[in-house]
Write a protein that holds these residues in place. Structure first.
Motif, PDB file in Angstrom:
ATOM      1  N   SER A 111       0.813  -1.115  -0.031  1.00 15.64           N
ATOM      2  CA  SER A 111       0.040  -0.082  -0.061  1.00 15.64           C
ATOM      3  C   SER A 111       0.875   1.218  -0.134  1.00 15.64           C
ATOM      4  O   SER A 111       0.307   2.131  -0.555  1.00 15.64           O
ATOM      5  CB  SER A 111      -0.871   0.064   1.222  1.00 15.64           C
ATOM      6  OG  SER A 111      -2.077   0.853   1.106  1.00 15.64           O
ATOM      7  N   CYS A 130       1.717   1.945  -3.389  1.00 12.45           N
ATOM      8  CA  CYS A 130       0.397   2.419  -4.183  1.00 12.45           C
ATOM      9  C   CYS A 130       0.212   3.942  -4.027  1.00 12.45           C
ATOM     10  O   CYS A 130      -0.500   4.440  -4.598  1.00 12.45           O
ATOM     11  CB  CYS A 130      -0.729   1.448  -3.930  1.00 12.45           C
ATOM     12  SG  CYS A 130      -0.447  -0.184  -4.214  1.00 12.45           S
ATOM     13  N   CYS A 167       1.200   5.844  -6.689  1.00  7.80           N
ATOM     14  CA  CYS A 167       0.507   5.554  -7.932  1.00  7.80           C
ATOM     15  C   CYS A 167      -0.549   6.348  -8.345  1.00  7.80           C
ATOM     16  O   CYS A 167      -1.569   6.555  -7.247  1.00  7.80           O
ATOM     17  CB  CYS A 167       0.161   4.073  -7.699  1.00  7.80           C
ATOM     18  SG  CYS A 167      -0.681   3.580  -9.413  1.00  7.80           S
ATOM     19  N   THR A 168      -0.474   6.974  -9.334  1.00  7.93           N
ATOM     20  CA  THR A 168      -1.514   7.977  -9.856  1.00  7.93           C
ATOM     21  C   THR A 168      -2.603   7.143 -10.810  1.00  7.93           C
ATOM     22  O   THR A 168      -3.879   7.823 -10.942  1.00  7.93           O
ATOM     23  CB  THR A 168      -1.211   9.121 -10.414  1.00  7.93           C
ATOM     24  OG1 THR A 168      -0.253   8.883 -11.499  1.00  7.93           O
ATOM     25  CG2 THR A 168      -0.396   9.964  -9.299  1.00  7.93           C
ATOM     26  N   ARG A 192      -3.774   3.888 -10.933  1.00  9.52           N
ATOM     27  CA  ARG A 192      -4.451   3.131 -10.348  1.00  9.52           C
ATOM     28  C   ARG A 192      -5.148   1.942 -11.231  1.00  9.52           C
ATOM     29  O   ARG A 192      -6.248   1.632 -11.418  1.00  9.52           O
ATOM     30  CB  ARG A 192      -5.798   3.692  -9.717  1.00  9.52           C
ATOM     31  CG  ARG A 192      -5.177   4.612  -8.710  1.00  9.52           C
ATOM     32  CD  ARG A 192      -4.367   4.016  -7.537  1.00  9.52           C
ATOM     33  NE  ARG A 192      -3.545   4.593  -6.449  1.00  9.52           N
ATOM     34  CZ  ARG A 192      -4.179   5.073  -5.355  1.00  9.52           C
ATOM     35  NH1 ARG A 192      -5.358   4.851  -5.116  1.00  9.52           N
ATOM     36  NH2 ARG A 192      -3.310   5.765  -4.582  1.00  9.52           N
ATOM     37  N   VAL A 222      -7.505  -0.868  -9.843  1.00  8.79           N
ATOM     38  CA  VAL A 222      -8.816  -0.679  -9.576  1.00  8.79           C
ATOM     39  C   VAL A 222      -9.836  -0.873 -10.604  1.00  8.79           C
ATOM     40  O   VAL A 222     -10.981  -1.547 -10.219  1.00  8.79           O
ATOM     41  CB  VAL A 222      -9.070   0.744  -9.187  1.00  8.79           C
ATOM     42  CG1 VAL A 222     -10.389   0.889  -8.624  1.00  8.79           C
ATOM     43  CG2 VAL A 222      -8.155   1.154  -7.812  1.00  8.79           C
ATOM     44  N   PRO A 225      -9.298   2.106  -3.541  1.00  9.48           N
ATOM     45  CA  PRO A 225      -8.718   3.209  -2.880  1.00  9.48           C
ATOM     46  C   PRO A 225      -9.084   3.508  -1.577  1.00  9.48           C
ATOM     47  O   PRO A 225     -10.149   3.518  -1.314  1.00  9.48           O
ATOM     48  CB  PRO A 225      -9.072   4.298  -4.019  1.00  9.48           C
ATOM     49  CG  PRO A 225      -9.504   3.603  -5.190  1.00  9.48           C
ATOM     50  CD  PRO A 225     -10.147   2.592  -4.790  1.00  9.48           C
ATOM     51  N   ILE A 258      -4.036   1.616  -0.905  1.00 11.76           N
ATOM     52  CA  ILE A 258      -5.101   0.786  -1.826  1.00 11.76           C
ATOM     53  C   ILE A 258      -5.399  -0.236  -0.712  1.00 11.76           C
ATOM     54  O   ILE A 258      -4.499  -0.852  -0.055  1.00 11.76           O
ATOM     55  CB  ILE A 258      -4.312   0.013  -2.914  1.00 11.76           C
ATOM     56  CG1 ILE A 258      -4.144   1.067  -4.026  1.00 11.76           C
ATOM     57  CG2 ILE A 258      -4.870  -1.044  -3.257  1.00 11.76           C
ATOM     58  CD1 ILE A 258      -5.472   1.110  -4.970  1.00 11.76           C
ATOM     59  N   CYS A 296      -0.316  -3.331 -13.491  1.00 11.90           N
ATOM     60  CA  CYS A 296       0.313  -2.456 -12.724  1.00 11.90           C
ATOM     61  C   CYS A 296       1.716  -2.186 -13.232  1.00 11.90           C
ATOM     62  O   CYS A 296       2.552  -3.216 -13.584  1.00 11.90           O
ATOM     63  CB  CYS A 296       0.406  -3.274 -11.219  1.00 11.90           C
ATOM     64  SG  CYS A 296       1.496  -2.362 -10.041  1.00 11.90           S
TER      65      CYS A 296
END
Ligand code: SF4
Ligand code: SF4
Length: 85
Positions: free
Chosen positions: A18, A21, A24-25, A27, A30, A40, A46, A63
Motif C-alpha cells: 500500500s 501504491c 501511484c496515480t 490505479r 482498481v 482506493p 490501496i 500494474c
C-alpha cells in the motif's frame, strides 16, 4: 488490520504494498480486477481484498509500478515469483 486466514501451501499469496501504491496515480488495478478487489482508501493507499481473489493475474499485468504487487508461493521454495522486466 484485516484478518488473514491463509493455509500455507494451499494457494499463492498475493500482497499489495500500500505504501508503494500511495505514489501511484494511474490505479490500473482498481478498474482492471474483474472481482473489484482493489479499493482506493481515503489516505491514498490501496485496500486489497485477497480472500476473493481467483488469481487471474490481471492486476499484476496492468500494474506499472515496480514492487507494488507480489505473488508468493509458499510451496515453491522461493518467495516472489514474478518480476517486471
Ligand atoms: S497495485 Fe499497481 S496499479 Fe494498483 S494502485 Fe498499486 S501501484 Fe497502482
Ligand atoms: S489476480 Fe485477478 S482477481 Fe486477483 S486481485 Fe488480481 S486482478 Fe483481481
Amino acid at each position: 488490520m484485516a484478518t488473514v486466514d491463509f493455509r500455507v501451501g494451499e494457494r499463492p499469496h498475493i500482497t499489495v504494498d500500500s505504501d508503494t501504491c500511495r505514489s501511484c496515480t494511474t490505479r490500473e488495478c482498481v478498474t482492471a480486477c474483474p472481482a473489484n478487489l482493489f479499493a482506493p482508501t481515503s489516505d491514498g493507499g490501496i485496500l486489497f481484498n485477497y480472500e476473493e481473489c481467483f488469481e487471474c493475474g490481471t492486476c499484476y499485468l496492468v500494474c506499472n509500478t515496480d514492487g507494488a504487487i507480489h505473488w508468493t508461493y509458499p510451496d515453491g521454495g522461493h518467495g516472489v515469483v514474478f518480476h517486471h522486466g
